[in-house]
Design an enzyme around this catalytic site. Structure first.
Site, PDB file in Angstrom:
ATOM      1  N   ALA A  20       0.816  -1.226   0.000  1.00 46.47           N
ATOM      2  CA  ALA A  20       0.000   0.000   0.000  1.00 46.47           C
ATOM      3  C   ALA A  20       0.843   1.267   0.000  1.00 46.47           C
ATOM      4  O   ALA A  20       0.333   2.332   0.318  1.00 46.47           O
ATOM      5  CB  ALA A  20      -0.936  -0.013   1.204  1.00 46.47           C
ATOM      6  N   ASN A  21       2.103   1.162  -0.371  1.00 48.11           N
ATOM      7  CA  ASN A  21       2.930   2.371  -0.389  1.00 48.11           C
ATOM      8  C   ASN A  21       2.788   3.151  -1.697  1.00 48.11           C
ATOM      9  O   ASN A  21       3.283   4.267  -1.807  1.00 48.11           O
ATOM     10  CB  ASN A  21       4.408   2.027  -0.153  1.00 48.11           C
ATOM     11  CG  ASN A  21       4.932   0.993  -1.123  1.00 48.11           C
ATOM     12  OD1 ASN A  21       4.622  -0.176  -0.973  1.00 48.11           O
ATOM     13  ND2 ASN A  21       5.683   1.422  -2.129  1.00 48.11           N
ATOM     14  N   ILE A  24      -2.405   1.310  -6.659  1.00 51.18           N
ATOM     15  CA  ILE A  24      -3.768   0.918  -6.286  1.00 51.18           C
ATOM     16  C   ILE A  24      -3.877   0.688  -4.779  1.00 51.18           C
ATOM     17  O   ILE A  24      -4.856   1.069  -4.137  1.00 51.18           O
ATOM     18  CB  ILE A  24      -4.142  -0.374  -7.061  1.00 51.18           C
ATOM     19  CG1 ILE A  24      -4.124  -0.111  -8.579  1.00 51.18           C
ATOM     20  CG2 ILE A  24      -5.492  -0.899  -6.624  1.00 51.18           C
ATOM     21  CD1 ILE A  24      -4.145  -1.381  -9.430  1.00 51.18           C
ATOM     22  N   TYR A 183       3.594 -14.079 -14.699  1.00 53.90           N
ATOM     23  CA  TYR A 183       2.608 -13.217 -14.026  1.00 53.90           C
ATOM     24  C   TYR A 183       1.194 -13.787 -14.209  1.00 53.90           C
ATOM     25  O   TYR A 183       0.430 -13.918 -13.244  1.00 53.90           O
ATOM     26  CB  TYR A 183       2.700 -11.813 -14.615  1.00 53.90           C
ATOM     27  CG  TYR A 183       1.701 -10.828 -14.062  1.00 53.90           C
ATOM     28  CD1 TYR A 183       1.819 -10.344 -12.760  1.00 53.90           C
ATOM     29  CD2 TYR A 183       0.637 -10.365 -14.837  1.00 53.90           C
ATOM     30  CE1 TYR A 183       0.910  -9.421 -12.250  1.00 53.90           C
ATOM     31  CE2 TYR A 183      -0.274  -9.443 -14.335  1.00 53.90           C
ATOM     32  CZ  TYR A 183      -0.129  -8.974 -13.040  1.00 53.90           C
ATOM     33  OH  TYR A 183      -1.031  -8.071 -12.542  1.00 53.90           O
TER      34      TYR A 183
HETATM   35  N1  LIG Z   1      -1.739  -1.731 -12.844  1.00 57.34           N
HETATM   36  C1  LIG Z   1      -2.506  -2.542 -13.544  1.00 57.34           C
HETATM   37  O1  LIG Z   1      -2.883  -2.242 -14.703  1.00 57.34           O
HETATM   38  C2  LIG Z   1      -2.973  -3.851 -12.962  1.00 57.34           C
HETATM   39  C3  LIG Z   1      -3.805  -4.675 -13.732  1.00 57.34           C
HETATM   40  C4  LIG Z   1      -4.247  -5.870 -13.192  1.00 57.34           C
HETATM   41  C5  LIG Z   1      -3.864  -6.228 -11.907  1.00 57.34           C
HETATM   42  N2  LIG Z   1      -3.052  -5.414 -11.176  1.00 57.34           N
HETATM   43  C6  LIG Z   1      -2.691  -5.841  -9.819  1.00 57.34           C
HETATM   44  O2  LIG Z   1      -2.981  -4.797  -8.907  1.00 57.34           O
HETATM   45  C7  LIG Z   1      -2.111  -4.882  -7.780  1.00 57.34           C
HETATM   46  C8  LIG Z   1      -1.490  -3.539  -7.509  1.00 57.34           C
HETATM   47  O3  LIG Z   1      -0.781  -3.154  -8.667  1.00 57.34           O
HETATM   48  P1  LIG Z   1      -0.268  -1.669  -8.987  1.00 57.34           P
HETATM   49  O4  LIG Z   1      -0.573  -1.420 -10.407  1.00 57.34           O
HETATM   50  O5  LIG Z   1      -0.746  -0.722  -7.952  1.00 57.34           O
HETATM   51  O6  LIG Z   1       1.291  -1.942  -8.889  1.00 57.34           O
HETATM   52  P2  LIG Z   1       2.473  -1.172  -8.166  1.00 57.34           P
HETATM   53  O7  LIG Z   1       2.271   0.287  -8.238  1.00 57.34           O
HETATM   54  O8  LIG Z   1       3.692  -1.791  -8.748  1.00 57.34           O
HETATM   55  O9  LIG Z   1       2.317  -1.649  -6.653  1.00 57.34           O
HETATM   56  C9  LIG Z   1       2.598  -2.957  -6.264  1.00 57.34           C
HETATM   57  C10 LIG Z   1       2.776  -2.999  -4.770  1.00 57.34           C
HETATM   58  O10 LIG Z   1       3.178  -4.340  -4.414  1.00 57.34           O
HETATM   59  C11 LIG Z   1       4.360  -4.242  -3.629  1.00 57.34           C
HETATM   60  N3  LIG Z   1       5.223  -5.415  -3.692  1.00 57.34           N
HETATM   61  C12 LIG Z   1       5.942  -5.877  -4.738  1.00 57.34           C
HETATM   62  N4  LIG Z   1       6.698  -6.917  -4.356  1.00 57.34           N
HETATM   63  C13 LIG Z   1       6.464  -7.104  -3.034  1.00 57.34           C
HETATM   64  C14 LIG Z   1       6.954  -7.996  -2.060  1.00 57.34           C
HETATM   65  N5  LIG Z   1       7.901  -8.886  -2.340  1.00 57.34           N
HETATM   66  N6  LIG Z   1       6.479  -7.912  -0.797  1.00 57.34           N
HETATM   67  C15 LIG Z   1       5.550  -6.988  -0.471  1.00 57.34           C
HETATM   68  N7  LIG Z   1       5.060  -6.095  -1.336  1.00 57.34           N
HETATM   69  C16 LIG Z   1       5.515  -6.158  -2.603  1.00 57.34           C
HETATM   70  C17 LIG Z   1       5.081  -3.009  -4.182  1.00 57.34           C
HETATM   71  O11 LIG Z   1       6.095  -2.573  -3.285  1.00 57.34           O
HETATM   72  P3  LIG Z   1       7.331  -1.671  -3.826  1.00 57.34           P
HETATM   73  O12 LIG Z   1       6.775  -0.295  -4.057  1.00 57.34           O
HETATM   74  O13 LIG Z   1       8.311  -1.744  -2.700  1.00 57.34           O
HETATM   75  O14 LIG Z   1       7.803  -2.318  -5.101  1.00 57.34           O
HETATM   76  C18 LIG Z   1       3.905  -2.056  -4.292  1.00 57.34           C
HETATM   77  O15 LIG Z   1       3.571  -1.550  -3.030  1.00 57.34           O
HETATM   78  C19 LIG Z   1      -1.102  -5.986  -8.109  1.00 57.34           C
HETATM   79  O16 LIG Z   1      -1.489  -7.182  -7.486  1.00 57.34           O
HETATM   80  C20 LIG Z   1      -1.208  -6.106  -9.621  1.00 57.34           C
HETATM   81  O17 LIG Z   1      -0.839  -7.388 -10.075  1.00 57.34           O
HETATM   82  C21 LIG Z   1      -2.593  -4.230 -11.674  1.00 57.34           C
END
Ligand SMILES: NC(=O)c1ccc[n+]([C@@H]2O[C@H](COP(=O)([O-])OP(=O)(O)OC[C@H]3O[C@@H](n4cnc5c(N)ncnc54)[C@H](OP(=O)(O)O)[C@@H]3O)[C@@H](O)[C@H]2O)c1
Length: 310
Positions: A20-21, A24, A183
């Site tokens: 959550a840092n 989404i 993925y």
């Molecule tokens: N963006 C899209 O279009 C999309 C589409 C479909 C599904 N999703 C899903 O939505 C979710 C959020 O995605 P987002 O787009 O917001 O991505 P994001 O901005 O990359 O955020 C991902 C989050 O997961 C954390 N994370 C990664 N590896 C981790 C680990 N080993 N332990 C704990 N936390 C970890 C990241 O931490 P760090 O900041 O430290 O890396 C960040 O807080 C994910 O599950 C993604 O697969 C996203």
């Protein structure tokens, strides 16, 4: 069409949002905090987490708790749960939001525990985390606040459509497939896990759902550890800004499922744009495949000396 959600008073409810840092997860935690929940943001980087917590406090007046969670490491995952249990006796909403698309190859594509990174972060550690937190979620169901139904919300992805159950690479760095395949497979596992979990917890008054957030503009500049060439980032950034949802819009479906009565009245569903939609892959409704994934996940953890004790 922009999405919207109906606000709810979440005072007294205990919430965890992983990852959550940023993105989404950050916006999900912000909305749930703003509605009065006591949110814990579980993040792998303490500095980024603290900055996010301060940002949420600035916009909502309510500072979330910050906790350390690295899903690529079983010790960190177990320690997070132990610490949370030491300080809380209930959990009303668990949002499994953290996720990764690893582009690393060979040994760099494997966690310290010896598993391919997407498999461990997106599925196996999430399986461990959720199962270990279940007693607190069940306790919340037995001691409801404002008649709220406790729930697990996992952020999956429509990438699951092309996912397969393929263990040939999960412990074999020489055999890593294309990054999107890894993925997609892990996101299929998210949905299959939640389907099975929803059946297991049905009689405990707990519901579990999986959501697709849409195509959401992640802040790719914030990722100092990505290995993608600069020109690819520029193109991706341009395409994202032109076509993607904002993180706030991307958080709407997670929040809708986390708080709505509609999501409490059903379980094991797949949501997109705040609505129940068809499962993206037929394996999600294949009872044998789902049971097998659950058994295999237990086995992989047991091989590392980890039991699911609830
Ligand atoms: N963006 C899209 O279009 C999309 C589409 C479909 C599904 N999703 C899903 O939505 C979710 C959020 O995605 P987002 O787009 O917001 O991505 P994001 O901005 O990359 O955020 C991902 C989050 O997961 C954390 N994370 C990664 N590896 C981790 C680990 N080993 N332990 C704990 N936390 C970890 C990241 O931490 P760090 O900041 O430290 O890396 C960040 O807080 C994910 O599950 C993604 O697969 C996203």
């Amino acid at each position: 069409m922009p999405l919207s959600i109906q606000r709810k008073d979440l005072s007294g409810l205990t919430v965890i949002v992983t990852g959550a840092n940023i993105g989404i997860g950050l916006e999900t935690a912000r909305m749930l905090s703003e509605m009065g929940a006591q949110v814990t943001i579980a993040c792998r980087n303490a500095n980024k987490a603290e900055t996010a917590a301060e940002d949420i406090e600035k916009t909502t007046g309510k500072k979330p708790h910050v906790a350390s969670l690295d899903l690529s490491n079983f010790d960190s995952t177990v320690a997070f749960v132990d610490e949370f249990k030491a300080n809380h006796d209930r959990l009303d909403i668990l949002v499994n939001n953290a996720g990764v698309v690893s582009s690393s190859k060979g040994e760099d594509g494997m966690s310290k525990n010896g598993f391919e990174i997407d498999f461990q972060v997106n599925h196996l550690s999430q399986f461990l985390l959720t199962n270990r937190l279940l007693p607190l979620i069940t306790n919340a169901a037995q001691n409801k606040i404002n008649n709220f139904t406790p729930r697990v919300v996992t952020v999956g992805s429509n990438a699951a459509t092309i996912g397969k159950i393929d263990y040939s690479y999960v412990q074999n760095s020489a055999n890593l497939p294309f990054l999107f395949t890894r993925y997609a497979n892990s996101k299929l596992m998210n949905a299959m896990f939640i389907k099975k979990l929803s059946e297991i917890v049905k009689d405990n008054g707990v519901v579990a759902h999986v959501v697709h957030p849409g195509f959401v503009a992640s802040d790719i500049h914030a990722k100092e550890d990505h290995k993608v060439p600069r020109f690819v980032i520029k193109i991706a950034d341009f395409v994202m800004k032109a076509t993607a949802r904002s993180p706030v819009q991307g958080a709407m479906t997670s929040v809708h499922v986390a708080i709505s009565d509609e999501a409490a009245e059903t379980t094991g569903k797949y949501w997109d744009s705040c609505k129940v939609v068809a499962y993206p892959n037929k394996l999600i409704t294949d009872d044998n495949a789902v049971d097998q994934l659950w058994a295999d996940s237990l086995k992989y953890l047991q091989e590392k000396g980890i039991e699911i004790d609830h």
